[in-house]
Design an enzyme around this catalytic site. Sequence first.
Site, PDB file in Angstrom:
ATOM      1  N   ASP A  47       0.828  -1.204   0.000  1.00  0.00           N
ATOM      2  CA  ASP A  47       0.000   0.000   0.000  1.00  0.00           C
ATOM      3  C   ASP A  47       0.866   1.259   0.000  1.00  0.00           C
ATOM      4  OD1 ASP A  47      -2.354   1.457   0.089  1.00  0.00           O
ATOM      5  OD2 ASP A  47      -3.191   0.325   1.763  1.00  0.00           O
ATOM      6  N   ASP A  56     -10.820   1.958  -3.087  1.00  0.00           N
ATOM      7  CA  ASP A  56     -11.331   1.787  -1.732  1.00  0.00           C
ATOM      8  C   ASP A  56     -12.848   1.832  -1.713  1.00  0.00           C
ATOM      9  OD1 ASP A  56      -9.020   1.332  -0.410  1.00  0.00           O
ATOM     10  OD2 ASP A  56      -8.792   3.347   0.423  1.00  0.00           O
TER      11      ASP A  56
HETATM   12  C1  GLA Z   1      -5.740   1.850   2.261  1.00  0.00           C
HETATM   13  C2  GLA Z   1      -6.171   0.673   1.418  1.00  0.00           C
HETATM   14  C3  GLA Z   1      -7.228  -0.127   2.131  1.00  0.00           C
HETATM   15  C4  GLA Z   1      -6.686  -0.593   3.467  1.00  0.00           C
HETATM   16  C5  GLA Z   1      -6.212   0.598   4.289  1.00  0.00           C
HETATM   17  C6  GLA Z   1      -5.491   0.136   5.535  1.00  0.00           C
HETATM   18  O1  GLA Z   1      -6.756   2.789   2.370  1.00  0.00           O
HETATM   19  O2  GLA Z   1      -6.625   1.098   0.165  1.00  0.00           O
HETATM   20  O3  GLA Z   1      -7.631  -1.221   1.357  1.00  0.00           O
HETATM   21  O4  GLA Z   1      -5.639  -1.496   3.246  1.00  0.00           O
HETATM   22  O5  GLA Z   1      -5.310   1.405   3.540  1.00  0.00           O
HETATM   23  O6  GLA Z   1      -5.026   1.202   6.279  1.00  0.00           O
END
Ligand code: GLA
Length: 724
Positions: free
Chosen positions: A475, A545
């Site tokens: 990420d 997301d």
């Molecule tokens: C980002 C990712 C999510 C999740 C969060 C965790 O927003 O896109 O899928 O993994 O971080 O903090």
Amino acid sequence: MGIEFLNNKFHIFNNDISYVIEVSEQNDLLHLHFGASVEANNLFHQKNINTEFTSYSDEENPKYSLSALPQEYPSGGASDFRAPAYQILTKDGCHTPELKFKSYEIINGKPKLEGLPAVYTENDNEAQTLIILTEDINYGLQVKLYYTIINGYNAICRHSEIINNSDSPIHLKNAQSFSLDFPAGNYEYIHLEGAWAREKHIERNAVHKGSQGFESRRGASGHIENPFLLFFEQGATEDYGNAYGISLIYSGNHKFLMEREYNETVRVQAGINPFEFDFKLEHGQTFTTPEVVIAFSENGFSKISHTFHKLYRTHLCRGYWRDKARPILINNWEATYADFTKNDLIKIADAASNLGLELFVLDDGWFGERNDDTTSLGDWFANEKKLNGPLSDLVSEINKRGLKFGLWFEPEMISLKSELYKAHPDWLIKTPYSKEHYGRHQCILDLTKPEVRGYIVNILSNILSNANIEYVKWDMNRNMTDAYSSSLPADRQGEFYHRYILGLYEILETLTQKFPKVLFEGCSGGGGRNDPGMLYYMPQNWTSDDTDATERLFIQYGSSLVYPASTMACHVSAVPNHQIKRSSPLSMRGNVAMSGAFGYELDLSKLSSEEIDEVKNQVEFYKNNRDIIMNGTFYRLLNPFVSRHAAWSYVTEDEKTALVYYIVKQARPTNEAVYLKLKGLNSNYNYEINGTVYSGKTLMNYGYLIEDNEYEGMSFILKLNAVN
Ligand code: GLA
């Protein structure tokens, strides 16, 4: 497929496309054509240029002016006033070089790009590459232009190398990956614009006079503008018209420019954003631009997508997972967020195993003191109190349930509340003048520093070696500010953004080579760095997301213009949806998510018995059909941006099997009957759908009749099997 040089013209071609470059008598590289197949010898550049207010270099021949001629890699400041493809500054302050043709080479295969992701071939007879060397002797500057054509693809891969052969350093202020001049005409374009949780929406505009385009200055390709441009002749559609797909294989700041001039020609460029870019080249040094892929279709957008889908699936994605069925996963993020106990995880894993899922992903919150997003990034050691023991124990318990184990990391980041910050406060990106800026309470590590790259490789290697981790979610949850590195001298600070990305690519190359069987999934708050550069290292990406099924129709439609289904991670989440509070039926959430690398992101232990049955069916359906979804040819049938319905399909290469998805995006009472016209079937085949046999030509020319009374979130997937 081939490349020829005859009568001073280079012709790069296959049965469908031609790319023609002329070496003029003045030794300029003039662009003559990119598009449908032509006879290169019949093409000529304009000889009779209106001389009012043009500039030229030869008093004897004022009608030969680069200000109006189409070029391959134009220089600026001399006789062309349009956007230059590159810009330099010498130690004397000069900046108007003029490149002239020097020599060329045609080779089999496709050379690698030093330190950069790129399309690759596995053996040399798959492709041919033309390398043209140009130079300005007075400046001691050379530029090599690369053009590759790969067997079976209506696309050209381009990049350039800029070489300083002068005695002194030069500063490269701009280095676009390509430049392409289109003849006078009316053009339109589509770009993939968006925001966090609303990525890759399509926007269509006419190309107007002057400069226009889009870019990222966020240190990453970003949510706001994906590095992709669909440029086409006015009126082109899914299946009609000349269209060009331009996709930049780069994960950092990018810029796409279209410049329409007084004479209705349009110059198109893409490459690293010149914003705060200044790369110093010492004597003998070479700068390599990222690669751009330019696909052409004379039959609209659909064929552009087919070219990219297949090319990126088989010649950009790499490694063990490239051709493998992607495991159906359960991710605990939307089920628990960072607030979980080991027991919560085991309960979800038990349910996942019972439902036939294949991979359990432990998301954020398993390390350091991380119970919310204010701490611990950089402290990549398991929180054994929270996990009730070592990470390896949890992994074995998950494995015992028949599930692979995957883990979330955000390796490029540092929290100020962390052990890492206490030990290395100088590792984060900041300038000497001001306090650092934050995003999601965190800062970014300075990947231009070798010791930081070493730390990331070592700490991740330790974790991946000490437990059976078969998947990593990588990420990156903020945009970059304060671009500056204490390790670079003042006159190299303009290299920072690009050196960060080169550092990231080096880390990813090292880790993916060291752990070849680990499935890496890219993520950046969803699709904030969902670009072809990342796909070279990670064959799938968390698309957004936003897991709401209706929102996903738009996001996945936009993504499908360039990115193959196998690269798009799509999950079923709980209702009301956590991002926008909408409630969609489980069937719709499943059908929309079964259009990519499939998974669930909710507390499976809380499903009702009807939901358990439905999820079991979804899982079984996906397992039986994922090969078609991953490798089938993708067709957009109904566009959710303009229709109340969305529909798409996947057709196997032998045209014998297809999956057709139909979703009611917004129901209306007393609805009309829909004759859904299918695409890509064989008109000579008959297909069985739910017990009835239809001819392929009927399904494509008349359509499949849908006359159900609509309701909100109604959806289905049809399976077609050829029966003769
Ligand atoms: C980002 C990712 C999510 C999740 C969060 C965790 O927003 O896109 O899928 O993994 O971080 O903090």
